[in-house]
Write an enzyme that holds these catalytic residues in place. Structure first.
Site, mmCIF file in Angstrom:
data_model
loop_
_atom_site.group_PDB
_atom_site.id
_atom_site.type_symbol
_atom_site.label_atom_id
_atom_site.label_comp_id
_atom_site.label_asym_id
_atom_site.label_seq_id
_atom_site.Cartn_x
_atom_site.Cartn_y
_atom_site.Cartn_z
ATOM 1 C CE1 TYR A 127 0.141 8.571 -6.113
ATOM 2 C CE2 TYR A 127 -1.798 9.190 -7.374
ATOM 3 C CZ TYR A 127 -1.229 8.611 -6.250
ATOM 4 O OH TYR A 127 -2.036 8.050 -5.286
ATOM 5 C CB THR A 156 -4.258 10.044 4.023
ATOM 6 O OG1 THR A 156 -3.892 10.419 2.689
ATOM 7 C CG2 THR A 156 -5.304 8.945 3.982
ATOM 8 C CG ASN A 194 -1.496 1.242 1.640
ATOM 9 O OD1 ASN A 194 -2.419 1.724 0.985
ATOM 10 N ND2 ASN A 194 -0.963 1.852 2.694
ATOM 11 C CE LYS A 248 -0.450 5.041 -6.202
ATOM 12 N NZ LYS A 248 -0.248 4.027 -5.144
HETATM 13 N N1 LIG Z 1 -5.161 9.726 0.000
HETATM 14 C C1 LIG Z 1 -5.706 9.604 -1.203
HETATM 15 O O1 LIG Z 1 -6.524 10.453 -1.633
HETATM 16 C C2 LIG Z 1 -5.361 8.415 -2.065
HETATM 17 C C3 LIG Z 1 -6.162 8.149 -3.182
HETATM 18 C C4 LIG Z 1 -5.877 7.055 -3.995
HETATM 19 C C5 LIG Z 1 -4.806 6.236 -3.683
HETATM 20 N N2 LIG Z 1 -4.027 6.509 -2.602
HETATM 21 C C6 LIG Z 1 -2.900 5.592 -2.323
HETATM 22 O O2 LIG Z 1 -3.088 5.049 -1.032
HETATM 23 C C7 LIG Z 1 -1.812 4.622 -0.535
HETATM 24 C C8 LIG Z 1 -1.662 5.117 0.900
HETATM 25 O O3 LIG Z 1 -1.614 6.539 0.881
HETATM 26 P P1 LIG Z 1 -2.281 7.435 2.025
HETATM 27 O O4 LIG Z 1 -3.320 8.245 1.394
HETATM 28 O O5 LIG Z 1 -2.597 6.610 3.209
HETATM 29 O O6 LIG Z 1 -1.058 8.442 2.299
HETATM 30 P P2 LIG Z 1 -0.118 8.689 3.550
HETATM 31 O O7 LIG Z 1 -0.931 8.873 4.779
HETATM 32 O O8 LIG Z 1 0.812 9.754 3.107
HETATM 33 O O9 LIG Z 1 0.666 7.305 3.705
HETATM 34 C C9 LIG Z 1 1.635 6.892 2.785
HETATM 35 C C10 LIG Z 1 2.363 5.736 3.397
HETATM 36 O O10 LIG Z 1 3.324 5.234 2.456
HETATM 37 C C11 LIG Z 1 4.602 5.207 3.087
HETATM 38 N N3 LIG Z 1 5.657 5.483 2.119
HETATM 39 C C12 LIG Z 1 5.719 6.483 1.207
HETATM 40 N N4 LIG Z 1 6.868 6.408 0.524
HETATM 41 C C13 LIG Z 1 7.554 5.352 1.030
HETATM 42 C C14 LIG Z 1 8.808 4.762 0.743
HETATM 43 N N5 LIG Z 1 9.608 5.235 -0.228
HETATM 44 N N6 LIG Z 1 9.183 3.661 1.458
HETATM 45 C C15 LIG Z 1 8.388 3.158 2.431
HETATM 46 N N7 LIG Z 1 7.193 3.665 2.743
HETATM 47 C C16 LIG Z 1 6.785 4.746 2.045
HETATM 48 C C17 LIG Z 1 4.549 6.280 4.147
HETATM 49 O O11 LIG Z 1 5.521 5.997 5.122
HETATM 50 P P3 LIG Z 1 6.360 7.170 5.865
HETATM 51 O O12 LIG Z 1 5.449 8.359 5.966
HETATM 52 O O13 LIG Z 1 6.699 6.550 7.187
HETATM 53 O O14 LIG Z 1 7.508 7.393 4.990
HETATM 54 C C18 LIG Z 1 3.137 6.137 4.660
HETATM 55 O O15 LIG Z 1 3.058 5.094 5.603
HETATM 56 C C19 LIG Z 1 -0.769 5.195 -1.490
HETATM 57 O O16 LIG Z 1 -0.322 4.175 -2.347
HETATM 58 C C20 LIG Z 1 -1.542 6.232 -2.277
HETATM 59 O O17 LIG Z 1 -0.989 6.446 -3.551
HETATM 60 C C21 LIG Z 1 -4.287 7.573 -1.771
#
Ligand SMILES: NC(=O)c1ccc[n+]([C@@H]2O[C@H](COP(=O)([O-])OP(=O)(O)OC[C@H]3O[C@@H](n4cnc5c(N)ncnc54)[C@H](OP(=O)(O)O)[C@@H]3O)[C@@H](O)[C@H]2O)c1
Length: 253
Positions: A156, A191, A89, A160
């Site tokens: 991005y 988030t 994720n 994806k």
């Molecule tokens: N939020 C949205 O609107 C949304 C929509 C569609 C899809 N997504 C996807 O959902 C997933 C989770 O995102 P989120 O919204 O929960 O964002 P978030 O709160 O920013 O969490 C992102 C997570 O990914 C980890 N991460 C990022 N880069 C990393 C790296 N190089 N190595 C290891 N860990 C890494 C972060 O860890 P650290 O902070 O500890 O580095 C954090 O735990 C992502 O794949 C994102 O693309 C999000």
């Protein structure tokens, strides 16, 4: 208890959707190995889970590093003796900007973080699942790059969209081994990542209005969709790209 005694790796568990999934999966009986870069935030997630008498370990690292993918699997096998589920994720928006302003390095880092990391995860999570004769891989894709474009998010969106191709090929490759492979496509979710893009209240409201439900998701709502896909409730679901997007993809108003 939909995941009773299932051993699960969750990456991106230090924040947002991954942290919400860690809490939910633990409640459902899973034994967890949690990844992310921030050791402090991972430790807090683990403490909360252990306080509820559930099992979790944290291993901090960068998903751009293949050795980290291997180490997460080794931790699961050493601590719990098996691996049932990989919820891959972790992800980042990366550099945002007009395509002409992006450096090749910006593009590479976004692709490495969101897409190449998925290959590393699958490469190392599949062998113990094959030995066991069953398993489930889930990758967090996005509404961006799946029929929806955003200016400034070309790297991005490409990363994806790439996950969807990976999932479809792996689902066919691994089906005979009893391993299901799916992608989850969340809509806008509250988030820290969304904060990066929508700190301005007007922009945040604009994103909310892109959804048929006229709001963004709570991370716990996306975690519930992930739970379905990794659990036995989805035992005949593989190769799918499941939307949990609040109607974002069909909303043109
Ligand atoms: N939020 C949205 O609107 C949304 C929509 C569609 C899809 N997504 C996807 O959902 C997933 C989770 O995102 P989120 O919204 O929960 O964002 P978030 O709160 O920013 O969490 C992102 C997570 O990914 C980890 N991460 C990022 N880069 C990393 C790296 N190089 N190595 C290891 N860990 C890494 C972060 O860890 P650290 O902070 O500890 O580095 C954090 O735990 C992502 O794949 C994102 O693309 C999000």
């Amino acid at each position: 208890m939909q995941l009773r005694n299932k051993v699960v790796i969750i990456t991106g568990a230090s924040s947002g959707i991954g942290a919400a999934a860690a809490a939910l999966f633990a409640e459902e009986g899973a034994k967890l190995v949690l990844g992310g870069r921030s050791q402090d935030r991972l430790d807090r997630v683990v403490e909360d889970i252990r306080a509820r008498c559930r099992e979790a370990e944290a291993l901090a690292g960068d998903v751009q590093d293949e050795d980290y993918a291997k180490a997460l699997v080794e931790t699961a096998l050493a601590r719990y003796g098996r691996l049932d589920i990989g919820f891959n994720n972790a992800g980042a928006l990366g550099a945002v900007g007009d395509v002409t302003s992006l450096a090749a390095e910006d593009w590479r880092v976004t692709l490495e973080t969101n897409l190449v990391s998925a290959f590393y995860a699958a490469k190392h999570q599949v062998p113990p699942m094959r030995t066991q004769g069953r398993g489930a891989l889930l990758f967090t894709s996005s509404f961006v790059g799946q029929g929806i474009g955003f200016p400034g998010l070309s790297a991005y969106g490409a990363s994806k969209a790439g996950l969807v191709g990976l999932v479809q090929c792996l689902a066919v490759e691994l089906g005979e081994s009893g391993i299901r492979v799916n992608a989850l496509l969340p809509g806008g979710t509250k988030t820290p990542m969304a904060g990066d893009f929508s700190d301005d209240p007007a922009a945040a409201e604009g994103i909310a209005q892109m959804h048929a439900l006229k709001r963004m998701a709570e991370p716990e709502e996306i975690a519930k969709a992930a739970l379905f896909l990794v659990s036995d409730a989805a035992s005949f679901v593989t190769g799918s790209t499941m939307l949990a997007d609040g109607g974002n993809s069909i909303c043109k108003t």
